[in-house]
Design a protein around this motif. Structure first.
Motif, PDB file in Angstrom:
ATOM      1  N   VAL A 155      53.821  59.380  -1.806  1.00 48.91           N
ATOM      2  CA  VAL A 155      54.196  58.271  -0.934  1.00 48.91           C
ATOM      3  C   VAL A 155      53.952  56.948  -1.654  1.00 48.91           C
ATOM      4  O   VAL A 155      53.111  56.848  -2.539  1.00 48.91           O
ATOM      5  N   ALA A 156      54.724  55.952  -1.241  1.00 42.57           N
ATOM      6  CA  ALA A 156      54.596  54.602  -1.797  1.00 42.57           C
ATOM      7  C   ALA A 156      54.354  53.645  -0.643  1.00 42.57           C
ATOM      8  O   ALA A 156      55.137  53.595   0.303  1.00 42.57           O
ATOM      9  N   GLY A 157      53.244  52.922  -0.717  1.00 46.48           N
ATOM     10  CA  GLY A 157      52.899  51.961   0.318  1.00 46.48           C
ATOM     11  C   GLY A 157      52.845  50.561  -0.262  1.00 46.48           C
ATOM     12  O   GLY A 157      52.683  50.374  -1.461  1.00 46.48           O
ATOM     13  N   ARG A 158      52.959  49.587   0.633  1.00 47.36           N
ATOM     14  CA  ARG A 158      52.959  48.198   0.177  1.00 47.36           C
ATOM     15  C   ARG A 158      52.279  47.325   1.229  1.00 47.36           C
ATOM     16  O   ARG A 158      52.509  47.467   2.418  1.00 47.36           O
ATOM     17  N   THR A 177      50.907  50.726  -3.606  1.00 50.72           N
ATOM     18  CA  THR A 177      49.996  51.849  -3.742  1.00 50.72           C
ATOM     19  C   THR A 177      50.792  53.139  -3.755  1.00 50.72           C
ATOM     20  O   THR A 177      51.634  53.353  -2.883  1.00 50.72           O
ATOM     21  N   LEU A 178      50.536  53.984  -4.744  1.00 48.74           N
ATOM     22  CA  LEU A 178      51.098  55.324  -4.755  1.00 48.74           C
ATOM     23  C   LEU A 178      49.968  56.292  -4.433  1.00 48.74           C
ATOM     24  O   LEU A 178      48.825  56.099  -4.850  1.00 48.74           O
ATOM     25  N   ALA A 179      50.294  57.329  -3.681  1.00 54.22           N
ATOM     26  CA  ALA A 179      49.316  58.334  -3.301  1.00 54.22           C
ATOM     27  C   ALA A 179      50.040  59.659  -3.144  1.00 54.22           C
ATOM     28  O   ALA A 179      51.272  59.710  -3.039  1.00 54.22           O
ATOM     29  N   VAL A 232      48.174  49.970   4.284  1.00 54.46           N
ATOM     30  CA  VAL A 232      49.426  49.346   3.854  1.00 54.46           C
ATOM     31  C   VAL A 232      50.281  49.040   5.079  1.00 54.46           C
ATOM     32  O   VAL A 232      50.139  49.674   6.117  1.00 54.46           O
ATOM     33  N   ARG A 233      51.142  48.053   4.945  1.00 50.59           N
ATOM     34  CA  ARG A 233      52.020  47.687   6.063  1.00 50.59           C
ATOM     35  C   ARG A 233      53.285  48.548   6.094  1.00 50.59           C
ATOM     36  O   ARG A 233      53.750  48.919   7.154  1.00 50.59           O
ATOM     37  N   LYS A 234      53.835  48.796   4.919  1.00 51.37           N
ATOM     38  CA  LYS A 234      55.062  49.599   4.821  1.00 51.37           C
ATOM     39  C   LYS A 234      54.764  50.820   3.975  1.00 51.37           C
ATOM     40  O   LYS A 234      54.054  50.738   2.968  1.00 51.37           O
TER      41      LYS A 234
END
Length: 182
Positions: free
Chosen positions: A71-74, A80-82, A104-106
């Motif tokens: 997943v990619a968050g921002r 952030t990748l997790a 993260v928001r998105k």
């Protein structure tokens, strides 16, 4: 040869000690698998690597198979990748639980090209073993409660079997209730 317990009896596969078969693992997985106790690998047809096809072809129950998704968050300018590890019978609650946990928001599933490039693993074979050191690994409690789980090997041509409890001890692993059941 490595000193391992007896291989698991999962499906119709012949399980081999993973540390003795780096040719069946992606490079980062081969480099990390020595730190995972009782890790076994089995060759499979790469065309059958996707979960449903794999489970049907090799008689592996869905509740033993686990999926690792990137997943990619921002939040603002910070990305952030997790990775999330859930049983194949479940789905990661990305929009609520994972998003809140990563603060993260998105959030969304990472683009295939980015996931492949950043992990040095093949799409459809991404595994929690050998992920980039700075990535959080979110592991669902149902995975850690399982006796054995079957995960990717970093390539589509094999699968790894590890004890569920061992997933909680992988680098950067954080165990939480992150799945939507069923």
């Amino acid at each position: 040869m490595s000193d391992f317990s007896a291989p698991p009896e999962i499906g119709t596969l012949r399980w081999l000690p993973a540390v003795d078969h780096p040719e069946l693992l992606a490079a980062p997985v081969a480099g990390a698998v020595a730190s995972v106790p009782d890790a076994f690998v089995a060759p499979i047809d790469p065309d059958l690597a996707d979960t449903a096809a794999f489970c049907e072809a090799y008689a592996v129950p869905l509740q033993v198979s686990a999926n690792c998704v990137v997943v990619a968050g921002r939040r603002g300018e910070v990305s952030t990748l997790a990775a999330c590890l859930v049983l194949a019978t479940d789905r990661a609650d990305v929009n609520k639980t994972v998003r809140r946990h990563l603060d993260v928001r998105k959030i969304s599933f990472a683009a295939m090209t980015e996931a492949v490039a950043r992990t040095s693993m093949e799409y459809g074979g991404i595994t929690p073993i050998g992920l980039p050191a700075d990535w959080p690994l979110l592991v669902d409690t149902a995975v850690t409660d399982s006796e054995w789980v079957v995960v990717g090997s970093g390539i589509r041509g094999s699968k790894i079997a590890i004890r569920g409890a061992a997933t909680a001890r992988l680098p950067a692993a954080q165990v939480l209730d992150l799945a939507q059941r069923g």
